[in-house]
Design an enzyme around this catalytic site. Structure first.
Site, PDB file in Angstrom:
ATOM      1  CB  VAL A 403      -1.209 -14.599   3.403  1.00 29.71           C
ATOM      2  CG1 VAL A 403      -2.544 -15.209   3.644  1.00 29.71           C
ATOM      3  CG2 VAL A 403      -0.842 -15.465   1.798  1.00 29.71           C
ATOM      4  CE  LYS A 409       2.267  -9.299   1.499  1.00 27.99           C
ATOM      5  NZ  LYS A 409       0.715  -8.965   1.547  1.00 27.99           N
ATOM      6  CB  SER A 431       2.330  -5.573   8.462  1.00 26.02           C
ATOM      7  OG  SER A 431       1.941  -6.685   8.225  1.00 26.02           O
ATOM      8  CG  HIS A 452       1.387  -0.740   6.941  1.00 26.10           C
ATOM      9  ND1 HIS A 452       2.170  -0.138   7.948  1.00 26.10           N
ATOM     10  CD2 HIS A 452       0.654  -1.564   7.300  1.00 26.10           C
ATOM     11  CE1 HIS A 452       2.006  -1.295   8.835  1.00 26.10           C
ATOM     12  NE2 HIS A 452       1.085  -2.109   8.520  1.00 26.10           N
TER      13      HIS A 452
HETATM   14  N1  LIG Z   1      -4.151  -8.078  10.500  1.00 25.67           N
HETATM   15  C1  LIG Z   1      -3.231  -7.011  10.667  1.00 25.67           C
HETATM   16  O1  LIG Z   1      -3.285  -6.523  11.844  1.00 25.67           O
HETATM   17  C2  LIG Z   1      -2.551  -6.327   9.511  1.00 25.67           C
HETATM   18  C3  LIG Z   1      -2.289  -5.054   9.723  1.00 25.67           C
HETATM   19  C4  LIG Z   1      -1.492  -4.241   8.830  1.00 25.67           C
HETATM   20  C5  LIG Z   1      -1.408  -5.094   7.647  1.00 25.67           C
HETATM   21  N2  LIG Z   1      -1.651  -6.251   7.448  1.00 25.67           N
HETATM   22  C6  LIG Z   1      -1.253  -6.991   6.235  1.00 25.67           C
HETATM   23  O2  LIG Z   1      -2.139  -7.217   5.379  1.00 25.67           O
HETATM   24  C7  LIG Z   1      -2.111  -8.578   4.761  1.00 25.67           C
HETATM   25  C8  LIG Z   1      -3.427  -9.049   4.863  1.00 25.67           C
HETATM   26  O3  LIG Z   1      -3.450  -9.428   6.227  1.00 25.67           O
HETATM   27  P1  LIG Z   1      -4.796 -10.069   6.911  1.00 25.67           P
HETATM   28  O4  LIG Z   1      -4.542 -10.031   8.318  1.00 25.67           O
HETATM   29  O5  LIG Z   1      -5.836  -9.400   6.207  1.00 25.67           O
HETATM   30  O6  LIG Z   1      -4.832 -11.581   6.312  1.00 25.67           O
HETATM   31  P2  LIG Z   1      -5.894 -12.538   6.430  1.00 25.67           P
HETATM   32  O7  LIG Z   1      -5.407 -13.976   6.516  1.00 25.67           O
HETATM   33  O8  LIG Z   1      -7.036 -12.165   7.063  1.00 25.67           O
HETATM   34  O9  LIG Z   1      -6.703 -12.372   4.858  1.00 25.67           O
HETATM   35  C9  LIG Z   1      -6.046 -12.684   3.740  1.00 25.67           C
HETATM   36  C10 LIG Z   1      -6.963 -12.800   2.423  1.00 25.67           C
HETATM   37  O10 LIG Z   1      -6.298 -13.144   1.302  1.00 25.67           O
HETATM   38  C11 LIG Z   1      -6.875 -14.474   0.531  1.00 25.67           C
HETATM   39  N3  LIG Z   1      -6.210 -14.523  -0.438  1.00 25.67           N
HETATM   40  C12 LIG Z   1      -4.800 -15.270  -0.077  1.00 25.67           C
HETATM   41  N4  LIG Z   1      -4.588 -15.610  -1.748  1.00 25.67           N
HETATM   42  C13 LIG Z   1      -5.176 -14.627  -2.316  1.00 25.67           C
HETATM   43  C14 LIG Z   1      -5.048 -14.485  -3.713  1.00 25.67           C
HETATM   44  N5  LIG Z   1      -3.786 -14.783  -4.496  1.00 25.67           N
HETATM   45  N6  LIG Z   1      -5.885 -13.480  -4.267  1.00 25.67           N
HETATM   46  C15 LIG Z   1      -6.834 -13.224  -3.509  1.00 25.67           C
HETATM   47  N7  LIG Z   1      -6.936 -13.400  -2.106  1.00 25.67           N
HETATM   48  C16 LIG Z   1      -5.984 -14.345  -1.827  1.00 25.67           C
HETATM   49  C17 LIG Z   1      -7.088 -15.298   1.674  1.00 25.67           C
HETATM   50  O11 LIG Z   1      -8.291 -16.096   1.120  1.00 25.67           O
HETATM   51  C18 LIG Z   1      -7.653 -14.552   2.948  1.00 25.67           C
HETATM   52  O12 LIG Z   1      -8.982 -13.930   2.809  1.00 25.67           O
HETATM   53  C19 LIG Z   1      -0.749  -8.972   4.914  1.00 25.67           C
HETATM   54  O13 LIG Z   1       0.142  -8.536   4.108  1.00 25.67           O
HETATM   55  C20 LIG Z   1      -0.724  -8.504   6.410  1.00 25.67           C
HETATM   56  O14 LIG Z   1       0.641  -8.335   6.971  1.00 25.67           O
HETATM   57  C21 LIG Z   1      -2.280  -6.964   8.352  1.00 25.67           C
END
Ligand SMILES: NC(=O)c1ccc[n+]([C@@H]2O[C@H](COP(=O)([O-])OP(=O)(O)OC[C@H]3O[C@@H](n4cnc5c(N)ncnc54)[C@H](O)[C@@H]3O)[C@@H](O)[C@H]2O)c1
Length: 716
Positions: A403, A409, A431, A452
């Site tokens: 997250v 993180k 992001s 990213h």
């Molecule tokens: N969704 C987007 O459009 C997008 C685009 C680029 C970057 N990002 C970045 O990517 C990252 C993830 O985003 P997302 O949209 O996939 O989120 P998401 O909420 O879909 O997934 C996050 C996952 O991380 C898991 N998690 C939480 N704590 C954890 C830990 N300690 N160890 C292992 N797993 C853990 C959760 O169970 C969940 O499955 C974020 O930093 C986000 O800013 C997202």
């Protein structure tokens, strides 16, 4: 040897047959630069003068046949204006016609890639034999032009109008079987038989067994169809292609109109028509932008290649933390491109969901016949889902995708850093959060970088590789190498909140929010920005990104750049999030979503949205399209210029390609820097100045003001 030049040589093979071989000196590929064309002409004239020659085979000494014209020469050529462009292509056509008119039969042996100008040269020959390893095609429309070295004249005469329209207007590469079926080539043979097959064919011509003169005559004459058939064929093509290409891509339509006008003419007059229409396409802003995109893409790949060379590390095993939207996508992409990956989450259901997503994407590949079921299970086998860190001692890189919360993180980094080797790279897919900030507290910050990806990972070509203050060259280089191996286009950027792409995207959203605040209708804004060329307007994009995610990211950006990204008023997206409208993910955002027949979310306008946002918007007001465009685009472009000033992104071409590949900036506009170039920096600054009352985001930075004063451009 009959002739030897810097690109072409002519050698006698016996029995009056000569081999005209293309081997461009000092280059890994053959391309038709102006110099190469002059050399081709000299070689042709040497053949014409030699009375003993009875037949010619054209071959290539490289693994490609001819990749096309030399696109690096287009900039100067196209800047010369319509008349000069038309004269220039007619000059080339005279060279190709001299070859076509040789008094002896000619056979082209296509051994490898044969595109654009390369295929046009091949069409000037009497017969074409193609290797099973080769591909042919006219990709010109992707550059905003169409074949102008006689391709649009010869192709319909060889394969018919409908086929020629499809080849020229779709711009796709054709495999040997398709080329043979349409009649663009006369035979397809195994690579090791190609040369012999071509020689044998030319000998058959010499022996009178093949009617090469008849074939040639058909190319010199008007099209065979009668007037009514022609009108029907061209008119239906115009309607179909016009609808496909849309108003922002004029080249395919110009190509068809040209073919229609040239249809009743003999070759030489038809070439005059082609030159006229070609020049018309070449001076369009779209041709300028799209050839610029081609060059920029090459530049970006070269920069990535230079980084890759710096890496000694081989990434044999990867890991991803988090099996969510991004983690699941990253695991799929890594496995799909051959790098085994461990996928770790803290929730079993998340792992199941991640594996399920990967399975669905792979099943689609199987459905489309691009993958066998065996390959699918092999690929899935490369993803190892896990709830613990058992295998982390053997991973070369960890991509963190948990997250978007710096505390979570940092806790995760502290945990994994103790479990991995000293040289394991840790890359964050954050992001927005500064990489240098996330590195605080790490024992080995030199091994830490940003990686990213964009959503959806399998579709979006860009990966920003972010270099934090302490990231080592090796960590950056190895990450770039992995991104390329994953089939992505990496761009190395320096660190700041939002890095490059999100840093410039959020000001665009800010402009959108201001328009709504001041009384614009979000549906109208979307329509205008989609017409401008964005794949989706800003309200729709908000819904797709996820409004809660966007509000959260906007907050990080506001902390990073409070002088211009913080706002004291509440915007519409914040209000919608407060009302549990998160966008497509829960079916309600600016629009509401319901699955269509194929199960894809289909949007419709919801009166409730207007009701919810009415407290934070002014009375409805009509904005002119140019006001809407300026209010969204000026903050974005200004921020791009600031990123160039601060060297967050190294060059205008990397900036433009990041926007195209990361967020779908309209390709026919070439990117934010090209947009300024085409409008003129002085006009852009004047437009920004008119919007100055809206706040600091609209203040054009010094770089643009200097360009406005000096008349300088980003490109050339
Ligand atoms: N969704 C987007 O459009 C997008 C685009 C680029 C970057 N990002 C970045 O990517 C990252 C993830 O985003 P997302 O949209 O996939 O989120 P998401 O909420 O879909 O997934 C996050 C996952 O991380 C898991 N998690 C939480 N704590 C954890 C830990 N300690 N160890 C292992 N797993 C853990 C959760 O169970 C969940 O499955 C974020 O930093 C986000 O800013 C997202």
């Amino acid at each position: 040897m009959l002739y030897s030049g810097p690109a072409f040589s002519v050698t006698a093979l016996g029995d009056g047959i000569v081999e005209l071989k293309f081997d461009l000196a000092g280059e890994s590929v053959n391309k038709l630069s102006q110099a190469a064309l002059r050399d081709f002409d000299a070689a042709t004239q040497a053949i014409a003068k030699d009375g003993s020659v009875k037949g010619v085979v054209v071959t290539s000494a490289k693994s490609v046949f001819i990749v096309g014209a030399d696109i690096t020469e287009f900039g100067t050529m196209f800047a010369a204006g319509e008349e000069a462009i038309a004269r220039g292509v007619l000059e080339v056509n005279r060279i190709l016609c001299r070859f076509e008119d040789l008094p002896v039969p000619t056979v082209i042996a296509i051994n490898g890639v044969c595109l654009g100008g390369g295929l046009e040269l091949a069409l000037a020959g009497d017969y074409r034999v193609m290797s099973t390893a080769a591909s042919v095609g006219f990709p010109e429309v992707k550059l905003g032009i169409f074949p102008g070295f006689g391709g649009s004249v010869r192709m319909p005469r060889i394969i018919g109008i409908d086929n020629a329209v499809e080849w020229i207007c779709a711009g796709a590469d054709k495999k040997p079987d398709a080329a043979l079926k349409d009649g663009a080539v006369d035979a397809v043979v195994a690579p090791d038989q190609l040369r012999d097959a071509a020689i044998s064919m030319v000998k058959q011509c010499v022996a009178g067994k093949l009617d090469w003169q008849g074939r040639r005559a058909a190319k010199l004459a008007p099209l065979k169809l009668n007037q009514i058939e022609q009108t029907m064929a061209f008119n239906s093509s115009l309607a179909f292609v016009g609808a496909q290409a849309g108003p922002n891509y004029p080249a395919p339509i110009l190509a068809i109109k040209n073919m229609q006008e040239a249809a009743t003419l003999g070759r030489d007059a038809a070439l005059e028509v082609e030159a006229k229409y070609f020049a018309r396409a070449a001076v369009t802003p779209q041709a300028n932008a799209l050839t610029g995109v081609f060059m920029a893409d090459q530049g970006v790949k070269k920069a990535a290649g230079a980084w890759e060379k710096k890496s000694k590390k081989e990434i044999k095993q990867a890991a991803v933390l988090g099996a969510g939207i991004m983690g699941g996508g990253i695991a799929y992409q890594s496995a799909f491109k051959g790098t085994p990956i461990v996928m770790k989450d803290i929730r079993d259901d998340a792992l199941a969901l991640g594996m399920n997503e990967a399975g669905k994407l792979l099943a689609k590949q199987v459905e489309k016949g691009r993958m066998t079921p065996a390959k699918m299970s092999e690929t899935l086998g490369r993803i190892r889902p896990t709830l613990n860190y058992g295998d982390f001692g053997s991973v070369d890189i960890i991509i963190e995708a948990v997250v978007e919360n710096p505390k979570v993180k940092k806790a995760v980094f502290a945990e994994v850093e103790g479990l991995v080797r000293d040289d394991t790279i840790i890359a964050s897919n954050t992001s927005t959060i500064s990489i240098s900030h996330l590195a605080e507290g790490l024992k080995r910050p030199q091994n830490f970088v940003g990686m990213h990806f964009f959503n959806p990972v399998n579709m979006m070509p860009l990966v920003e590789v972010i270099r934090g203050k302490q990231s080592s060259d090796e960590a950056v280089a190895a990450t770039v190498k992995l991104a390329s191996k994953m089939g992505k286009t990496p761009v190395v950027v320096n660190d700041c909140p939002g890095f490059f792409v999100n840093r410039v995207l959020f000001p665009y959203f800010a402009g959108f929010h201001m328009l709504l605040r001041d009384g614009a209708d979000f549906v109208a804004v979307d329509k205008v920005m989609e017409k401008f060329g964005w794949p989706m307007g800003p309200a729709y994009l908000m819904d797709v990104v996820g409004m809660d995610t966007a509000v959260h990211a906007a907050e990080v950006m506001a902390q990073g750049f409070p002088d211009r990204m913080r706002h004291e008023w509440k915007n519409t997206t914040q209000v919608l999030v407060e009302n549990q409208r998160f966008g497509q993910k829960n079916g309600k955002g600016y629009y509401v979503y319901a699955p269509d027949k194929k199960g894809k979310p289909k949007k419709s306008v919801d009166p409730v949205t207007y009701e919810l946002i009415k407290g934070v918007v002014a009375a409805r007001k009509e904005f002119k399209p140019e006001e809407i465009i300026a209010t969204c685009m000026v903050p974005m472009v200004n921020e791009v210029a600031r990123c160039l000033e601060e060297k967050i992104v190294a060059s205008p071409y990397e900036a433009d390609m990041s926007l195209l590949y990361g967020i779908g900036f309209p390709p026919f506009r070439g990117g934010a820097c090209r947009y300024v170039d085409q409008m003129g920096a002085a006009n852009f600054v004047a437009m920004a100045d008119r919007l100055a009352p809206l706040g600091k985001l609209f203040e054009a930075p010094q770089l643009l003001r200097d360009m406005a004063a000096s008349g300088k451009k980003f490109f050339g």
